[in-house]
Design an enzyme around this catalytic site. Structure first.
Site, mmCIF file in Angstrom:
data_model
loop_
_atom_site.group_PDB
_atom_site.id
_atom_site.type_symbol
_atom_site.label_atom_id
_atom_site.label_comp_id
_atom_site.label_asym_id
_atom_site.label_seq_id
_atom_site.Cartn_x
_atom_site.Cartn_y
_atom_site.Cartn_z
ATOM 1 C CE LYS A 197 -1.158 5.506 7.707
ATOM 2 N NZ LYS A 197 -0.776 4.996 6.382
ATOM 3 C CG ASP A 232 5.507 3.703 1.830
ATOM 4 O OD1 ASP A 232 5.488 4.401 2.869
ATOM 5 O OD2 ASP A 232 4.490 3.514 1.126
ATOM 6 C CG PHE A 239 -1.890 1.215 1.146
ATOM 7 C CD1 PHE A 239 -3.053 1.149 0.390
ATOM 8 C CD2 PHE A 239 -1.602 2.404 1.798
ATOM 9 C CE1 PHE A 239 -3.918 2.244 0.300
ATOM 10 C CE2 PHE A 239 -2.466 3.499 1.707
ATOM 11 C CZ PHE A 239 -3.623 3.414 0.959
HETATM 12 C C1 LIG Z 1 -1.026 5.246 4.950
HETATM 13 C C2 LIG Z 1 0.045 4.906 3.997
HETATM 14 C C3 LIG Z 1 0.277 5.660 2.831
HETATM 15 C C4 LIG Z 1 -0.628 6.788 2.420
HETATM 16 O O1 LIG Z 1 -0.654 7.833 3.346
HETATM 17 P P1 LIG Z 1 -1.852 8.899 3.330
HETATM 18 O O2 LIG Z 1 -1.410 9.907 4.354
HETATM 19 O O3 LIG Z 1 -3.104 8.186 3.697
HETATM 20 O O4 LIG Z 1 -1.900 9.484 1.982
HETATM 21 C C5 LIG Z 1 1.353 5.308 2.044
HETATM 22 N N1 LIG Z 1 2.160 4.286 2.369
HETATM 23 C C6 LIG Z 1 1.971 3.546 3.476
HETATM 24 C C7 LIG Z 1 2.911 2.439 3.792
HETATM 25 C C8 LIG Z 1 0.899 3.823 4.317
HETATM 26 O O5 LIG Z 1 0.686 3.055 5.398
#
Ligand SMILES: *Cc1c(COP(=O)(O)O)cnc(C)c1O
Length: 401
Positions: free
Chosen positions: A253, A224, A140
């Site tokens: 986050k 990420d 994700f």
């Molecule tokens: C939550 C998340 C995103 C996206 O972040 P948003 O602030 O919701 O746009 C991208 N990568 C990872 C691993 C995430 O957990």
């Protein structure tokens, strides 16, 4: 309109865009790892707004930083430097071991910046055929079209195509990555622990192998760390556990402790990839969000929250393993790192069968995938509150048919 919970829920159901599936609850206040709804009912918060409220709710240091900054300067734009943002960039580089920080407002924007950085880097070198990204199944990375193209899950991509430029291979399978490589590959992008995909840590040696592979191929490694970063795993970046330094890192986050802020970090070698005018953000790095993030990072180091995340993570894992041992027909596995833990239910059970009753018992948790209960509490949470949450989970699992 009355502000009773029932009236607010009715208004929400009438006016909010219905792309989420909220239960009929409205929250009005939080303190540490506890939340209260509009009827005054108390809940234990074991999800921290999806791994965001890392200092818990209403943390005095964060509240003070935001209030003081709001009284001085909330917004400026990137036409000029602002004090908290400059201080934040230096602190972030020091904590992450990276060299440069670009600021935006969310995780998906941080990923977007990473992808644009990588493409423009090779464009600047005249290697315009190097554009492809290798990412992983079940990953994700966010929901803008660029980040969505990298997100390796059908349920998020379906209906939004065409999405292109990304090859997805099975997570943890280095042979499949090798097969997918080619002269057109600009970068490999991954989460060191797949978060939304089910709290799945990369197998030992995988990150190191990807680091070696990208270096040999002249491609870049993007980590990420949007969900895993800022101390949740017990280290500032989760990839530190593997001794790997990526070329590019995405954070968001937890970074602002609840105030929206994202960051793309990179090495000196990439500092010329996005010259002035090629990428930007109106709100990115604004004084208010920067002051909040600075307060989070200060708390992280001064209050030793990374050490605490490690110790609390050990405690939580032990308690969850005990629960797993008591319900062997329902629980398959406990996995994760620090205060990012997943309890995997056996096939035939679904996370939402547990989450509903758990909420009714006053404990808030989220699912990651269909069968994984995901624990992402504030890093400041006490062992007694973790204990309370796990005991209630034990009861709910016990009453599950
Ligand atoms: C939550 C998340 C995103 C996206 O972040 P948003 O602030 O919701 O746009 C991208 N990568 C990872 C691993 C995430 O957990």
């Amino acid at each position: 309109m009355s502000n009773s919970q029932a009236a607010l829920v009715q208004s929400a159901q009438q006016h909010l865009y219905p792309n989420y599936r909220q239960p009929p609850l409205v929250f009005v206040r939080g303190d540490g790892a506890e939340l209260w709804d509009a009827e005054g009912r108390r809940y234990l918060d074991l999800f921290a707004g999806i791994a965001v409220s890392t200092l818990g709710h209403a943390h005095p240091r964060l509240v003070r930083a935001i209030s003081e900054q709001a009284g001085k300067l909330i917004h400026l734009s990137n036409y000029y430097y602002n004090e908290p943002n400059v201080l934040l960039a230096a602190k972030l580089c020091a904590l992450s071991g990276m060299d440069r920080a670009f600021f935006c407002n969310s995780g998906t924007e941080a990923i977007e910046a990473c992808l644009k950085l990588v493409r423009h880097h090779f464009f600047g070198k005249g290697e315009t055929n190097r554009y492809r990204v290798i990412a992983f199944e079940n990953s994700f990375h966010g929901r803008t079209l660029g980040a969505l193209a990298a997100t390796g899950q059908k349920k998020y991509q379906e209906g939004f195509g065409p999405l292109s430029g990304v090859t997805h291979v099975p997570y943890g399978n280095i042979e499949r990555v090798r097969e997918a490589m080619g002269d057109d590959v600009a970068a490999i992008l991954l989460e060191p622990i797949q978060g939304e995909g089910g709290v799945l840590p990369a197998p030992t040696g995988f990150l190191r192998a990807l680091r070696d592979l990208t270096t040999q191929a002249g491609a870049l490694l993007i980590m990420d760390e949007v969900q895993t970063g800022v101390g949740r795993s017990g280290r500032f970046l989760a990839c530190e556990h593997d001794g790997v330094r990526p070329d590019v890192v995405a954070l968001a986050k937890a970074l602002g402790g609840g105030v929206p802020i994202g960051a793309m970090l990179c090495t000196t070698a990439l500092e010329g990839a996005l010259p002035p005018g090629t990428h930007g953000s109106t709100f990115g790095g604004n004084p208010l969000a920067s002051a909040a993030a600075l307060a989070v990072l200060t708390a992280l180091t001064e209050d030793k929250l990374m050490e605490r995340a490690h110790a609390s993570g050990e405690f939580l894992t032990a308690r969850l393993n005990a629960v797993a041992a008591r319900h062997p027909k329902k629980v398959e596995q406990v996995r994760g790192r620090g205060l990012l833990q997943g309890l995997v239910l056996r096939e035939g059970y679904e996370a939402r069968q547990v989450l509903g009753p758990l909420k009714d018992a006053g404990v808030l948790l989220t699912a990651a995938g269909d069968r994984v209960l995901r624990f992402t509490p504030p890093l400041t949470i006490s062992e007694s509150l973790l204990d309370e949450g796990v005991s209630k989970l034990d009861q709910v699992l016990g009453s599950l048919a």
